[in-house]
Design a protein around this motif. Structure first.
Motif, short mmCIF file in Angstrom:
data_model
loop_
_atom_site.label_atom_id
_atom_site.label_comp_id
_atom_site.label_asym_id
_atom_site.label_seq_id
_atom_site.Cartn_x
_atom_site.Cartn_y
_atom_site.Cartn_z
N GLN A 24 52.40 -78.76 -74.21
CA GLN A 24 51.51 -79.77 -73.63
C GLN A 24 50.62 -79.26 -72.49
O GLN A 24 49.40 -79.46 -72.53
CB GLN A 24 52.33 -80.98 -73.18
CG GLN A 24 51.51 -82.26 -73.09
CD GLN A 24 52.40 -83.49 -73.10
OE1 GLN A 24 53.33 -83.60 -72.32
NE2 GLN A 24 52.10 -84.42 -73.99
N LEU A 27 47.59 -77.02 -73.69
CA LEU A 27 46.60 -77.51 -74.64
C LEU A 27 45.19 -76.98 -74.36
O LEU A 27 44.49 -76.56 -75.30
CB LEU A 27 46.60 -79.05 -74.68
CG LEU A 27 47.87 -79.71 -75.23
CD1 LEU A 27 47.73 -81.23 -75.23
CD2 LEU A 27 48.19 -79.21 -76.64
N GLU A 38 39.51 -80.63 -78.02
CA GLU A 38 40.66 -81.21 -77.33
C GLU A 38 41.49 -82.06 -78.29
O GLU A 38 42.73 -82.05 -78.23
CB GLU A 38 40.19 -82.08 -76.15
CG GLU A 38 39.57 -81.30 -75.01
CD GLU A 38 38.06 -81.12 -75.20
OE1 GLU A 38 37.57 -81.33 -76.34
OE2 GLU A 38 37.39 -80.79 -74.20
N ASP A 39 40.82 -82.80 -79.16
CA ASP A 39 41.53 -83.66 -80.12
C ASP A 39 42.41 -82.83 -81.04
O ASP A 39 43.56 -83.18 -81.30
CB ASP A 39 40.52 -84.45 -80.98
CG ASP A 39 39.69 -85.40 -80.16
OD1 ASP A 39 39.97 -85.56 -78.95
OD2 ASP A 39 38.74 -85.98 -80.73
N SER A 42 45.42 -81.33 -79.29
CA SER A 42 46.42 -82.38 -79.04
C SER A 42 47.33 -82.60 -80.24
O SER A 42 48.44 -83.12 -80.11
CB SER A 42 45.73 -83.70 -78.67
OG SER A 42 45.06 -83.60 -77.44
N ASN A 222 49.70 -86.49 -72.66
CA ASN A 222 48.83 -85.64 -73.46
C ASN A 222 47.44 -85.53 -72.82
O ASN A 222 46.78 -84.50 -72.92
CB ASN A 222 48.70 -86.18 -74.88
CG ASN A 222 49.16 -85.18 -75.92
OD1 ASN A 222 49.97 -84.31 -75.64
ND2 ASN A 222 48.64 -85.30 -77.13
N SER A 343 50.05 -90.23 -78.80
CA SER A 343 49.63 -88.88 -78.42
C SER A 343 48.25 -88.51 -78.97
O SER A 343 47.67 -87.50 -78.55
CB SER A 343 50.65 -87.85 -78.90
OG SER A 343 50.70 -87.81 -80.32
N ILE A 347 43.75 -90.66 -76.97
CA ILE A 347 42.95 -89.49 -76.58
C ILE A 347 41.51 -89.66 -77.07
O ILE A 347 40.55 -89.27 -76.39
CB ILE A 347 43.55 -88.19 -77.13
CG1 ILE A 347 44.98 -87.99 -76.60
CG2 ILE A 347 42.69 -86.99 -76.74
CD1 ILE A 347 45.09 -87.92 -75.10
#
Length: 376
Positions: A24, A27, A38-39, A42, A222, A343, A347
């Motif tokens: 985590q 990331l 970023e997605d 994650s 997250n 999570s 986001i």
């Protein structure tokens, strides 16, 4: 359960949760090194939580007939091997695949641990022992994130997973020393068992509430490393790992769960509602754009969440007079179903609408959790 067994169960739990959450704080590093959004980075958390939401139902069913200790040995060994795969991986897709398989091994360990505790503990001590277990899950969640940030900042991110592999191998050695769990009285198991458990409103509403609670928790944790970069570009992976220190208040809440219930005159429901209120208030603190205030707010956030978690898990184990494996499997499934959705979906909200809309969304989920708790 004697102190030796409590130590072994606690150590295995800590390392299992460390393996779950270690990626985590890393990331942003994965995003940069593998040139992914970023997605997508994650997904390293999401893809592990998805099987966690489903697999416990299967393992809970299996544990009605097979040894929890044997399941622990096999699953811990496989988890250690999967960490080595990540250590050597040069492709992001391979890392995602390894994390997917970890999502199958981790619930086997967790469901077996919870069932092992409920089987070898007396009815009077199961709430207390379960509090130790919850405290270990909290310590593991913090330790995994903290040690990942520390090792990565000194040696590089790959050595995080080498460390986890070696630690899990040691966990397997310790499991051999556990007392063999007593043979469970075998009932004929079929799908009606799940229906029987879910037909009890107190179980169902607490399951729904823990879904919402962990949805919020997974979402914020997250988003945390990306929010830190948003507040200050100078915050690296080690400082990001330190931001999870609020977990330590969760340990205090867990170990004092029975005392918390006494404050509310023996009402688990009222104590859980108080935890949810603290959970909600913490979002106001986290709305302030300051890394120091954020650090403080995380203590309130984690304290509220783990107050609810420790109270509900222990209470349901105490209520379950049969099919403990299924009861625990369903609890873990609802918990991680909320986490797997939380999570990833929030986001996207954070990315497109910003931090404040993100927090408002989480606040609505906490209010929904309070609604379910009130109906218990």
């Amino acid at each position: 359960m004697n102190k030796r067994y409590i130590f072994i169960v606690s150590f295995v739990t800590i390392m299992t949760f460390s393996a779950l959450y270690a990626p985590q704080p890393l990331l942003p590093i994965f995003s940069n090194e593998f040139s992914v959004t970023e997605d997508k980075s994650s997904l390293l958390i999401t893809i592990t939580l998805i099987p966690l939401a489903i697999a416990p139902l299967f393992y809970g069913y299996i544990l009605e007939k097979f040894s929890a200790k044997k399941l622990l040995l096999v699953a811990t060994g496989l988890l250690a091997f999967s960490e080595l795969i990540i250590y050597f991986a040069s492709d992001f897709s391979l890392i995602l695949l390894a994390r997917l398989f970890q999502g199958l091994f981790i619930p086997a360990i967790l469901t077996a641990l919870m069932t092992y505790i409920s089987l070898i503990s007396s009815l009077d001590s199961v709430q207390r022992i379960m509090s130790y277990y919850i405290a270990s899950t909290i310590m593991g969640g913090f330790f995994g994130r903290f040690i990942a940030g520390l090792i990565s900042s000194i040696f590089g991110w790959r050595y995080v997973f080498l460390f986890l592999s070696m630690s899990l191998i040691f966990s397997s050695v310790l499991i051999f020393k556990l007392k063999k769990d007593e043979k469970v009285k075998v009932n004929k198991i079929n799908l009606s068992v799940f229906k029987d458990v879910l037909s009890k409103k107190v179980f169902l509403y607490y399951y729904f509430s823990i879904f919402c609670v962990f949805f919020v928790f997974a979402a914020l944790l997250n988003a945390l490393p990306f929010r830190m970069k948003e507040i200050s570009t100078n915050i690296g992976e080690f400082k990001t790992g330190v931001m999870y220190s609020g977990y330590m208040l969760g340990i205090v809440a867990s170990l004092n769960s029975t005392k918390i219930v006494k404050i509310f005159k023996g009402s688990v429901r009222n104590a859980a509602l108080a935890g949810a209120t603290l959970y909600l208030v913490s979002l106001l603190i986290l709305s302030i754009e300051s890394s120091l205030i954020f650090f403080i707010g995380m203590f309130f956030f984690c304290g509220g969440m783990f107050t609810i978690h420790s109270l509900v898990s222990g209470f349901l184990n105490k209520l379950a007079d049969k099919h403990k494996g299924v009861v625990n499997g369903l609890y873990v499934s609802f918990y991680y179903l909320g986490g797997s959705i939380g999570s990833f979906l929030p986001i996207l909200i954070y990315r497109h609408y910003g931090w404040y809309v993100f927090l408002i969304t989480l606040g609505c989920l906490i209010l929904l959790a309070k609604f379910f708790i009130k109906r218990c």
